[in-house]
Design a protein around this motif. Structure first.
Motif, PDB file in Angstrom:
ATOM      1  N   GLU A   1       0.852  -1.142  -0.099  1.00  9.43           N
ATOM      2  CA  GLU A   1      -0.040   0.015   0.255  1.00  9.43           C
ATOM      3  C   GLU A   1       0.913   0.977   0.077  1.00  9.43           C
ATOM      4  O   GLU A   1       2.052   1.240   0.532  1.00  9.43           O
ATOM      5  CB  GLU A   1      -0.958  -0.052   1.146  1.00  9.43           C
ATOM      6  N   GLY A   2       0.285   2.584  -0.557  1.00 11.85           N
ATOM      7  CA  GLY A   2       1.154   3.536  -0.205  1.00 11.85           C
ATOM      8  C   GLY A   2       1.918   3.958  -1.545  1.00 11.85           C
ATOM      9  O   GLY A   2       1.490   3.443  -2.854  1.00 11.85           O
ATOM     10  N   ARG A   3       2.981   4.522  -1.492  1.00 12.11           N
ATOM     11  CA  ARG A   3       3.928   4.798  -2.670  1.00 12.11           C
ATOM     12  C   ARG A   3       4.544   3.777  -3.377  1.00 12.11           C
ATOM     13  O   ARG A   3       4.902   2.770  -2.922  1.00 12.11           O
ATOM     14  CB  ARG A   3       5.091   5.962  -2.117  1.00 12.11           C
TER      15      ARG A   3
ATOM     16  N   SER B   1       6.407   2.558  -7.279  1.00 12.95           N
ATOM     17  CA  SER B   1       7.239   2.944  -8.450  1.00 12.95           C
ATOM     18  C   SER B   1       6.242   3.231  -9.714  1.00 12.95           C
ATOM     19  O   SER B   1       5.102   2.831  -9.716  1.00 12.95           O
ATOM     20  CB  SER B   1       8.327   1.673  -8.892  1.00 12.95           C
ATOM     21  N   ARG B   2       6.709   3.778 -10.726  1.00 12.86           N
ATOM     22  CA  ARG B   2       5.808   4.203 -12.029  1.00 12.86           C
ATOM     23  C   ARG B   2       5.258   2.656 -12.410  1.00 12.86           C
ATOM     24  O   ARG B   2       3.997   2.763 -12.752  1.00 12.86           O
ATOM     25  CB  ARG B   2       6.921   4.743 -12.776  1.00 12.86           C
ATOM     26  N   HIS B   3       6.314   1.715 -12.504  1.00 11.29           N
ATOM     27  CA  HIS B   3       5.787   0.498 -12.925  1.00 11.29           C
ATOM     28  C   HIS B   3       4.752  -0.050 -12.182  1.00 11.29           C
ATOM     29  O   HIS B   3       3.696  -0.453 -12.953  1.00 11.29           O
ATOM     30  CB  HIS B   3       7.252  -0.306 -13.145  1.00 11.29           C
ATOM     31  N   LEU B   4       4.850  -0.341 -10.790  1.00 12.64           N
ATOM     32  CA  LEU B   4       3.701  -1.026 -10.233  1.00 12.64           C
ATOM     33  C   LEU B   4       2.693   0.165  -9.994  1.00 12.64           C
ATOM     34  O   LEU B   4       1.645  -0.492 -10.231  1.00 12.64           O
ATOM     35  CB  LEU B   4       4.323  -1.113  -8.781  1.00 12.64           C
ATOM     36  N   ARG B   5       2.952   1.430 -10.135  1.00 12.10           N
ATOM     37  CA  ARG B   5       1.708   2.188 -10.186  1.00 12.10           C
ATOM     38  C   ARG B   5       0.759   2.071 -11.416  1.00 12.10           C
ATOM     39  O   ARG B   5      -0.493   2.083 -11.329  1.00 12.10           O
ATOM     40  CB  ARG B   5       2.093   3.776  -9.990  1.00 12.10           C
ATOM     41  N   SER B   6       1.506   1.845 -12.358  1.00  7.90           N
ATOM     42  CA  SER B   6       0.694   1.847 -13.508  1.00  7.90           C
ATOM     43  C   SER B   6      -0.089   0.547 -13.649  1.00  7.90           C
ATOM     44  O   SER B   6      -1.085   0.521 -13.993  1.00  7.90           O
ATOM     45  CB  SER B   6       1.617   1.742 -14.924  1.00  7.90           C
TER      46      SER B   6
ATOM     47  N   CYS C   1       7.340  -6.816  -1.345  1.00  5.44           N
ATOM     48  CA  CYS C   1       6.201  -7.080  -2.007  1.00  5.44           C
ATOM     49  C   CYS C   1       5.754  -8.526  -1.616  1.00  5.44           C
ATOM     50  O   CYS C   1       6.464  -9.650  -2.139  1.00  5.44           O
ATOM     51  CB  CYS C   1       6.447  -7.154  -3.494  1.00  5.44           C
ATOM     52  N   VAL C   2       5.100  -8.771  -0.657  1.00  3.44           N
ATOM     53  CA  VAL C   2       4.579  -9.797  -0.115  1.00  3.44           C
ATOM     54  C   VAL C   2       3.029  -9.998  -0.252  1.00  3.44           C
ATOM     55  O   VAL C   2       2.443  -8.969  -0.164  1.00  3.44           O
ATOM     56  CB  VAL C   2       4.962 -10.165   1.213  1.00  3.44           C
ATOM     57  N   MET C   3       2.432 -11.304  -0.268  1.00  2.00           N
ATOM     58  CA  MET C   3       0.964 -11.315  -0.111  1.00  2.00           C
ATOM     59  C   MET C   3       0.506 -10.390   1.109  1.00  2.00           C
ATOM     60  O   MET C   3       0.742 -10.841   2.355  1.00  2.00           O
ATOM     61  CB  MET C   3       0.512 -12.768   0.025  1.00  2.00           C
ATOM     62  N   HIS C   4      -0.667  -9.809   0.902  1.00  2.00           N
ATOM     63  CA  HIS C   4      -1.360  -9.398   2.082  1.00  2.00           C
ATOM     64  C   HIS C   4      -2.366 -10.264   2.802  1.00  2.00           C
ATOM     65  O   HIS C   4      -2.709 -10.261   4.149  1.00  2.00           O
ATOM     66  CB  HIS C   4      -2.144  -8.025   1.748  1.00  2.00           C
TER      67      HIS C   4
END
Length: 508
Positions: free
Chosen positions: A114-116, A118-123, A268-271
């Motif tokens: 959650e939160g901020r 990278s451009r790649h993940l955000r896209s 980057c782990v499963m929530h």
């Protein structure tokens, strides 16, 4: 079920399509260049629509009559506002799917916190949100590092581990990662089309192990029979600088390395494991990380790599095929042509042509080729270390060092399109045919016979074509012109000589 797959020429799509066919589905694919699928063993079972996802008419043609859509495309970044382009394409696909009454969209996104972002993940996250809001029941599968033979993540871990006995590394080696085997990603993708229509949400997917990135590298070392590497996390390497470092010490080009590394800044782990209630894990269980590494290595050693990052298109490289000669009117074009006669049969000559690049090299002035590869890497290109997937056989769309196979007529003709960084567009053509002339025949003054050869063998033709872009393109061509006599002439001589030597060896 009638299913449309986008991204069928990519790493995941190229593995998913044959499995969907084996499961009894009717599969349609939307691809920009259908010839890239010509040589796959399952090509005859496909319904192929030529077009681009950015073209609404092509998307409409592809959507007609399908019940489910796999959305397996995303950009790894690039120049300009790639995020806006990706979102616009996703909206177009979602709208078309809704109009055509599609019953399910399946999207493979990225595992993220959650939160901020990278451009790649955000896209990728934003694309998932658009598809979920399309009105078509959608499942977004969010995966992290995918481990499989030929995957970008696996190759990056592999080369970082193998190249450096001691790794001064950025802080992201401490980030927590939940890798997943490509086999398990395919399991979830295939099952997703049968999920009840009331399910419309994103799900995290991951393997059973959570490691720090540095532990992933040392886990690879154990499976590869290497000593574990001491790792020192350095706070000073920015993602951009780390991308340059990965670009130099691995075959992964900068355009892929930078967005991956930007994403590795985060855990980057499963929530949750909500996916288990909708799609149960495989009957034999999810593959542990080291087992996935072991299987990937076994497949590579056996030459059984289905798909690879190497064959992903290079952003910014020309994708249009070489215009035919009559269409050159109006272009500034530079051409270097060579022709040789050989006493080897055309089949022997073709074997050498089809084997160019990779471990075999380019048969002329290896230092110059290596230098050109390093220059390309330093400027963010793919470089020579990308190699090739198969040492003997090529197909349309295959990568060959910093070239890509644009056209192939097996046994006679190969055209490679340059993907190295050059101020213009460049191609290299190699061909083999039966010898029809004799030394000294009229019209044959440009050719000569390789040492010791006799009439009745084969004719080798080689043509380099360059369309310069502006003054920089012209200066580039004129600057390398003095080397052509050595590089291209030597290449022609060595290829014909190698064909003759190969034929002699086979006859013994």
């Amino acid at each position: 079920m009638r299913i449309l797959v986008t991204g069928a020429t990519g790493y995941i799509g190229g593995r998913l399509v044959p499995r969907l066919l084996a499961a009894g589905h009717e599969v349609r694919v939307l691809v920009r260049r259908p010839e890239r699928l010509r040589d796959v063993p399952w090509a005859a079972s496909l319904d192929v629509v030529a077009g681009d996802l950015a073209d609404p008419d092509a998307v409409d043609r592809a959507m007609a009559g399908v019940e489910a859509v796999y959305y397996l495309v995303h950009s790894m970044g690039g120049r300009g506002d790639f995020e806006a382009v990706e979102l616009e394409i996703a909206r177009g696909v979602g709208d078309a799917a809704f109009r055509h009454g599609v019953r399910r969209i399946v999207y493979l996104g990225g595992l993220h916190p959650e939160g901020r972002l990278s451009r790649h993940l955000r896209s990728r996250a934003a694309v998932g949100e658009i598809l979920l809001a399309s009105g078509v029941p959608t499942i977004v599968l969010q995966a992290g590092v995918v481990i499989g033979s030929g995957s970008t993540s696996f190759e990056m871990i592999r080369h970082l581990t193998e190249v450096l006995p001691y790794m001064p590394a950025p802080r992201w080696v401490r980030s927590l990662i939940q890798p997943i085997a490509v086999r398990d990603v395919l399991h979830y993708l295939i099952a997703a089309v049968d999920v009840p229509p009331d399910v419309n949400r994103a799900f995290d997917i991951g393997g059973p192990d959570v490691y720090r990135y540095g532990q992933l590298m040392n886990g690879y070392a154990v499976e590869a029979g290497l000593p574990q590497r001491p790792i020192a996390a350095l706070p000073v390497l920015t993602p951009w600088l780390a991308g340059q470092w990965v670009n130099l010490v691995t075959p992964i080009p900068r355009r892929l390395a930078v967005p991956i590394i930007e994403s590795l800044q985060f855990d980057c782990v499963m929530h949750d494991h909500d996916i288990d209630a909708v799609i149960p894990p495989p009957a034999e269980g999810l593959l542990p990380y080291r087992t996935a590494v072991r299987l990937a290595l076994e497949r590579e050693r056996a030459g059984e790599v289905e798909t690879s990052w190497r064959n992903a298109e290079v952003a910014g490289a020309p994708s249009d095929p070489l215009p035919s000669d009559p269409e050159w009117a109006g272009h500034t074009v530079f051409v270097d042509e060579r022709e040789r006669m050989s006493r080897a049969a055309p089949a022997a000559l073709w074997r050498v042509i089809e084997g160019v690049g990779g471990e075999n090299g380019w048969y002329s002035f290896p230092l110059a080729w290596a230098l050109r590869g390093w220059i390309d890497k330093l400027t963010g290109g793919v470089g020579l270390r990308r190699g090739r997937l198969d040492p003997d056989t090529l197909h349309v769309g295959d990568a060959v060092d910093f070239w890509r196979v644009e056209a192939i007529e097996r046994g006679s003709f190969l055209r490679l399109r340059a993907e190295m960084r050059v101020p213009g567009r460049a191609w290299l053509e190699l061909s083999a045919s039966e010898a029809t002339g004799r030394p000294g025949d009229p019209g044959d003054a440009s050719s000569h016979w390789s040492s010791g050869s006799t009439p009745g063998g084969s004719r080798y033709r080689q043509r380099a074509v360059f369309f310069p872009r502006g003054l920089a393109g012209r200066l580039y061509w004129w600057g390398i012109l003095p080397f052509h006599g050595v590089i291209f002439s030597g290449m022609a001589n060595r290829i014909t000589a190698e064909a003759e030597a190969d034929e002699r060896a086979r006859k013994r």
